[in-house]
Design a protein around this motif. Structure first.
Motif, PDB file in Angstrom:
ATOM      1  N   LEU A 166      30.507  45.792  30.261  1.00 48.51           N
ATOM      2  CA  LEU A 166      30.476  47.212  29.913  1.00 48.51           C
ATOM      3  C   LEU A 166      31.898  47.767  29.794  1.00 48.51           C
ATOM      4  O   LEU A 166      32.208  48.526  28.868  1.00 48.51           O
ATOM      5  CB  LEU A 166      29.679  47.990  30.955  1.00 48.51           C
ATOM      6  CG  LEU A 166      29.507  49.484  30.693  1.00 48.51           C
ATOM      7  CD1 LEU A 166      28.819  49.733  29.356  1.00 48.51           C
ATOM      8  CD2 LEU A 166      28.713  50.134  31.829  1.00 48.51           C
ATOM      9  N   ALA A 167      32.764  47.386  30.704  1.00 46.66           N
ATOM     10  CA  ALA A 167      34.156  47.848  30.643  1.00 46.66           C
ATOM     11  C   ALA A 167      34.837  47.355  29.373  1.00 46.66           C
ATOM     12  O   ALA A 167      35.573  48.107  28.704  1.00 46.66           O
ATOM     13  CB  ALA A 167      34.911  47.367  31.877  1.00 46.66           C
ATOM     14  N   LEU A 168      34.573  46.098  29.020  1.00 48.73           N
ATOM     15  CA  LEU A 168      35.177  45.551  27.807  1.00 48.73           C
ATOM     16  C   LEU A 168      34.604  46.224  26.559  1.00 48.73           C
ATOM     17  O   LEU A 168      35.319  46.416  25.569  1.00 48.73           O
ATOM     18  CB  LEU A 168      34.951  44.040  27.745  1.00 48.73           C
ATOM     19  CG  LEU A 168      35.741  43.209  28.775  1.00 48.73           C
ATOM     20  CD1 LEU A 168      35.317  41.750  28.710  1.00 48.73           C
ATOM     21  CD2 LEU A 168      37.238  43.335  28.531  1.00 48.73           C
ATOM     22  N   ALA A 169      33.322  46.579  26.604  1.00 51.99           N
ATOM     23  CA  ALA A 169      32.712  47.281  25.474  1.00 51.99           C
ATOM     24  C   ALA A 169      33.395  48.616  25.242  1.00 51.99           C
ATOM     25  O   ALA A 169      33.679  48.999  24.092  1.00 51.99           O
ATOM     26  CB  ALA A 169      31.217  47.484  25.729  1.00 51.99           C
ATOM     27  N   LEU A 179      29.222  43.579  23.103  1.00 52.34           N
ATOM     28  CA  LEU A 179      29.511  43.588  24.534  1.00 52.34           C
ATOM     29  C   LEU A 179      28.587  44.549  25.286  1.00 52.34           C
ATOM     30  O   LEU A 179      28.133  44.254  26.403  1.00 52.34           O
ATOM     31  CB  LEU A 179      30.970  43.980  24.773  1.00 52.34           C
ATOM     32  CG  LEU A 179      31.999  42.890  24.437  1.00 52.34           C
ATOM     33  CD1 LEU A 179      33.390  43.484  24.290  1.00 52.34           C
ATOM     34  CD2 LEU A 179      31.982  41.817  25.537  1.00 52.34           C
ATOM     35  N   ALA A 180      28.297  45.691  24.688  1.00 50.55           N
ATOM     36  CA  ALA A 180      27.389  46.651  25.333  1.00 50.55           C
ATOM     37  C   ALA A 180      25.987  46.056  25.459  1.00 50.55           C
ATOM     38  O   ALA A 180      25.322  46.232  26.494  1.00 50.55           O
ATOM     39  CB  ALA A 180      27.349  47.946  24.535  1.00 50.55           C
ATOM     40  N   ARG A 181      25.540  45.352  24.429  1.00 52.63           N
ATOM     41  CA  ARG A 181      24.219  44.716  24.493  1.00 52.63           C
ATOM     42  C   ARG A 181      24.213  43.616  25.556  1.00 52.63           C
ATOM     43  O   ARG A 181      23.209  43.424  26.253  1.00 52.63           O
ATOM     44  CB  ARG A 181      23.842  44.155  23.130  1.00 52.63           C
ATOM     45  CG  ARG A 181      23.645  45.233  22.068  1.00 52.63           C
ATOM     46  CD  ARG A 181      23.241  44.651  20.725  1.00 52.63           C
ATOM     47  NE  ARG A 181      21.845  44.200  20.735  1.00 52.63           N
ATOM     48  CZ  ARG A 181      21.248  43.636  19.705  1.00 52.63           C
ATOM     49  NH1 ARG A 181      21.924  43.452  18.558  1.00 52.63           N
ATOM     50  NH2 ARG A 181      19.988  43.277  19.779  1.00 52.63           N
ATOM     51  N   ARG A 182      25.334  42.906  25.675  1.00 54.74           N
ATOM     52  CA  ARG A 182      25.418  41.880  26.711  1.00 54.74           C
ATOM     53  C   ARG A 182      25.328  42.530  28.095  1.00 54.74           C
ATOM     54  O   ARG A 182      24.631  42.032  28.980  1.00 54.74           O
ATOM     55  CB  ARG A 182      26.723  41.095  26.589  1.00 54.74           C
ATOM     56  CG  ARG A 182      26.826  39.946  27.601  1.00 54.74           C
ATOM     57  CD  ARG A 182      28.165  39.251  27.526  1.00 54.74           C
ATOM     58  NE  ARG A 182      28.458  38.769  26.192  1.00 54.74           N
ATOM     59  CZ  ARG A 182      29.586  38.131  25.869  1.00 54.74           C
ATOM     60  NH1 ARG A 182      30.515  37.928  26.786  1.00 54.74           N
ATOM     61  NH2 ARG A 182      29.792  37.716  24.638  1.00 54.74           N
ATOM     62  N   ASP A 237      21.264  49.007  34.297  1.00 55.44           N
ATOM     63  CA  ASP A 237      22.488  49.750  33.992  1.00 55.44           C
ATOM     64  C   ASP A 237      22.205  50.733  32.861  1.00 55.44           C
ATOM     65  O   ASP A 237      22.316  50.405  31.680  1.00 55.44           O
ATOM     66  CB  ASP A 237      23.611  48.782  33.608  1.00 55.44           C
ATOM     67  CG  ASP A 237      24.971  49.477  33.529  1.00 55.44           C
ATOM     68  OD1 ASP A 237      24.999  50.702  33.317  1.00 55.44           O
ATOM     69  OD2 ASP A 237      25.992  48.778  33.655  1.00 55.44           O
ATOM     70  N   ALA A 238      21.834  51.940  33.244  1.00 59.14           N
ATOM     71  CA  ALA A 238      21.451  52.950  32.251  1.00 59.14           C
ATOM     72  C   ALA A 238      22.602  53.249  31.289  1.00 59.14           C
ATOM     73  O   ALA A 238      22.377  53.465  30.091  1.00 59.14           O
ATOM     74  CB  ALA A 238      20.998  54.224  32.960  1.00 59.14           C
ATOM     75  N   GLN A 239      23.831  53.255  31.795  1.00 60.88           N
ATOM     76  CA  GLN A 239      24.972  53.574  30.949  1.00 60.88           C
ATOM     77  C   GLN A 239      25.194  52.518  29.872  1.00 60.88           C
ATOM     78  O   GLN A 239      25.643  52.840  28.762  1.00 60.88           O
ATOM     79  CB  GLN A 239      26.231  53.747  31.807  1.00 60.88           C
ATOM     80  CG  GLN A 239      26.180  54.955  32.729  1.00 60.88           C
ATOM     81  CD  GLN A 239      25.833  56.230  31.978  1.00 60.88           C
ATOM     82  OE1 GLN A 239      26.463  56.569  30.976  1.00 60.88           O
ATOM     83  NE2 GLN A 239      24.816  56.938  32.453  1.00 60.88           N
ATOM     84  N   ALA A 240      24.874  51.274  30.175  1.00 62.87           N
ATOM     85  CA  ALA A 240      24.992  50.217  29.162  1.00 62.87           C
ATOM     86  C   ALA A 240      23.998  50.467  28.032  1.00 62.87           C
ATOM     87  O   ALA A 240      24.344  50.342  26.846  1.00 62.87           O
ATOM     88  CB  ALA A 240      24.756  48.846  29.804  1.00 62.87           C
ATOM     89  N   HIS A 241      22.763  50.809  28.368  1.00 61.52           N
ATOM     90  CA  HIS A 241      21.758  51.095  27.335  1.00 61.52           C
ATOM     91  C   HIS A 241      22.178  52.313  26.508  1.00 61.52           C
ATOM     92  O   HIS A 241      22.017  52.320  25.280  1.00 61.52           O
ATOM     93  CB  HIS A 241      20.393  51.363  27.984  1.00 61.52           C
ATOM     94  CG  HIS A 241      19.811  50.177  28.686  1.00 61.52           C
ATOM     95  ND1 HIS A 241      19.541  48.986  28.045  1.00 61.52           N
ATOM     96  CD2 HIS A 241      19.439  50.008  29.979  1.00 61.52           C
ATOM     97  CE1 HIS A 241      19.025  48.122  28.913  1.00 61.52           C
ATOM     98  NE2 HIS A 241      18.960  48.718  30.088  1.00 61.52           N
ATOM     99  N   TYR A 242      22.711  53.315  27.175  1.00 61.88           N
ATOM    100  CA  TYR A 242      23.117  54.528  26.451  1.00 61.88           C
ATOM    101  C   TYR A 242      24.252  54.210  25.475  1.00 61.88           C
ATOM    102  O   TYR A 242      24.272  54.720  24.339  1.00 61.88           O
ATOM    103  CB  TYR A 242      23.561  55.605  27.443  1.00 61.88           C
ATOM    104  CG  TYR A 242      23.673  56.971  26.814  1.00 61.88           C
ATOM    105  CD1 TYR A 242      22.554  57.786  26.682  1.00 61.88           C
ATOM    106  CD2 TYR A 242      24.894  57.444  26.346  1.00 61.88           C
ATOM    107  CE1 TYR A 242      22.640  59.043  26.097  1.00 61.88           C
ATOM    108  CE2 TYR A 242      24.997  58.690  25.759  1.00 61.88           C
ATOM    109  CZ  TYR A 242      23.870  59.494  25.639  1.00 61.88           C
ATOM    110  OH  TYR A 242      23.961  60.733  25.045  1.00 61.88           O
ATOM    111  N   LEU A 243      25.184  53.358  25.902  1.00 70.54           N
ATOM    112  CA  LEU A 243      26.286  52.988  25.013  1.00 70.54           C
ATOM    113  C   LEU A 243      25.768  52.198  23.810  1.00 70.54           C
ATOM    114  O   LEU A 243      26.219  52.412  22.673  1.00 70.54           O
ATOM    115  CB  LEU A 243      27.330  52.168  25.779  1.00 70.54           C
ATOM    116  CG  LEU A 243      28.581  51.760  24.990  1.00 70.54           C
ATOM    117  CD1 LEU A 243      29.293  52.986  24.425  1.00 70.54           C
ATOM    118  CD2 LEU A 243      29.521  50.941  25.868  1.00 70.54           C
ATOM    119  N   VAL A 244      24.806  51.314  24.052  1.00 70.48           N
ATOM    120  CA  VAL A 244      24.196  50.582  22.933  1.00 70.48           C
ATOM    121  C   VAL A 244      23.576  51.567  21.949  1.00 70.48           C
ATOM    122  O   VAL A 244      23.761  51.462  20.728  1.00 70.48           O
ATOM    123  CB  VAL A 244      23.128  49.585  23.434  1.00 70.48           C
ATOM    124  CG1 VAL A 244      22.347  49.001  22.247  1.00 70.48           C
ATOM    125  CG2 VAL A 244      23.771  48.467  24.237  1.00 70.48           C
ATOM    126  N   ALA A 245      22.833  52.542  22.476  1.00 71.26           N
ATOM    127  CA  ALA A 245      22.173  53.530  21.618  1.00 71.26           C
ATOM    128  C   ALA A 245      23.196  54.305  20.789  1.00 71.26           C
ATOM    129  O   ALA A 245      23.021  54.509  19.572  1.00 71.26           O
ATOM    130  CB  ALA A 245      21.337  54.484  22.468  1.00 71.26           C
TER     131      ALA A 245
END
Length: 288
Positions: free
Chosen positions: A10-13, A28-31, A39-47
């Motif tokens: 997530l940090a690298l994304a 990276l966000a999808r990973r 990790d809700a923030q990861a899903h939000y970043l993907v969206a």
């Protein structure tokens, strides 16, 4: 390399997004979202990244997963809704974070049979850390799932033989079953490995008391209090034991040696006509 540490992907994304590397950021966000579906923030970043690339279906799916992750983590969410959201988040292989959360939700709902199966699955997962298993074992023990708890505590010891918490918990389980010899064997090894672990000395005191060895119990309990001076319950137990042994002056010094007072210590001081333990705060506890 991104998965070397939780949260790294997530940090690298976010770094990739800042550098204008949209495709790399999305990958990276999808990973990150796959590594930890909670990790809700990861899903939000993907969206957000998918929407920016006009990938509407992926953005919609990620936004739903964001909402499900939020629902699963929310303490106030109804358990049935949280479990349904958790099931939607689960992929072909159940992520360890989802399994940990499933256990908590099943226990909260009183579904002990289901929780026991989930705890057993967690214990058998090769990627589970000793800390994962220890937390699961404590949960199982707190909810009366003794057989599951014992299996998990033993798995912790197999993974980390120096883990004092798991060993002490196995000693307690043995004492509950009146298996004094098994408790003694576990305790002796524990004291050999970690003589500075206060709970081992407290358990040695309990074992001595079961054998009517009051003086040995006093010595062990005194060492436990020396190593954990802020444990008011242990100190109170030691004071009462010293009084029972006809050692009122030693009992008074033990009570006065409390670094902090408590309602129970104050009450005992009043009954005995002793000064408040608060007046002796900071003194070294008396050694038996």
């Amino acid at each position: 390399a991104a998965a070397a540490r939780p949260g790294m992907a997530l940090a690298l994304a976010r770094l990739a997004e800042s550098a204008g590397q949209a495709d790399a950021a999305l990958d990276l966000a999808r990973r990150a979202a796959t590594e930890d579906p909670l990790d809700a923030q990861a899903h939000y970043l993907v969206a957000r990244l998918a929407r920016a690339q006009a990938r509407a279906d992926l953005a919609s799916e990620a936004l739903q997963r964001f909402r499900d992750a939020e629902r699963v983590r929310a303490e106030e969410a109804p358990v049935d809704q949280a479990l349904a959201a958790l099931d939607r988040l689960q992929g072909e292989t159940e992520a360890l974070s989802l399994l940990r959360r499933r256990v908590v939700l099943e226990l909260r709902a009183g579904r002990h049979s289901e929780a026991a199966r989930s705890l057993a699955r967690l214990g058998a997962r090769p990627e589970a850390s000793a800390e994962d298993r220890l937390r699961a074992a404590v949960l199982a023990d707190e909810h009366g799932l003794r057989a599951v708890a014992e299996d998990l505590f033993r798995r912790v010891l197999a993974q980390d033989p120096d883990n004092p918490g798991a060993r002490a918990s196995l000693v307690e389980l043995a004492l509950r079953r009146d298996q004094a010899e098994a408790a003694r064997a576990l305790l002796d090894e524990g004291l050999g490995r970690r003589p500075d672990f206060a709970r081992f000395h407290y358990l040695a005191a309990r074992l001595a008391q079961r054998r009517d060895q009051a003086r040995e119990a006093e010595t062990a309990l005194g060492e436990a209090v020396h190593l954990a001076p802020w444990d008011a319950a242990w100190r109170l137990e030691l004071v009462r034991l010293q009084l029972a042994l006809g050692e009122p002056e030693r009992a008074r010094r033990t009570l006065q040696g409390a670094p902090e007072s408590s309602a129970e210590l104050e009450a005992l001081a009043r009954v005995q006509g002793w000064p408040s333990p608060a007046q002796g705060a900071g003194r070294k506890p008396a050694s038996p």
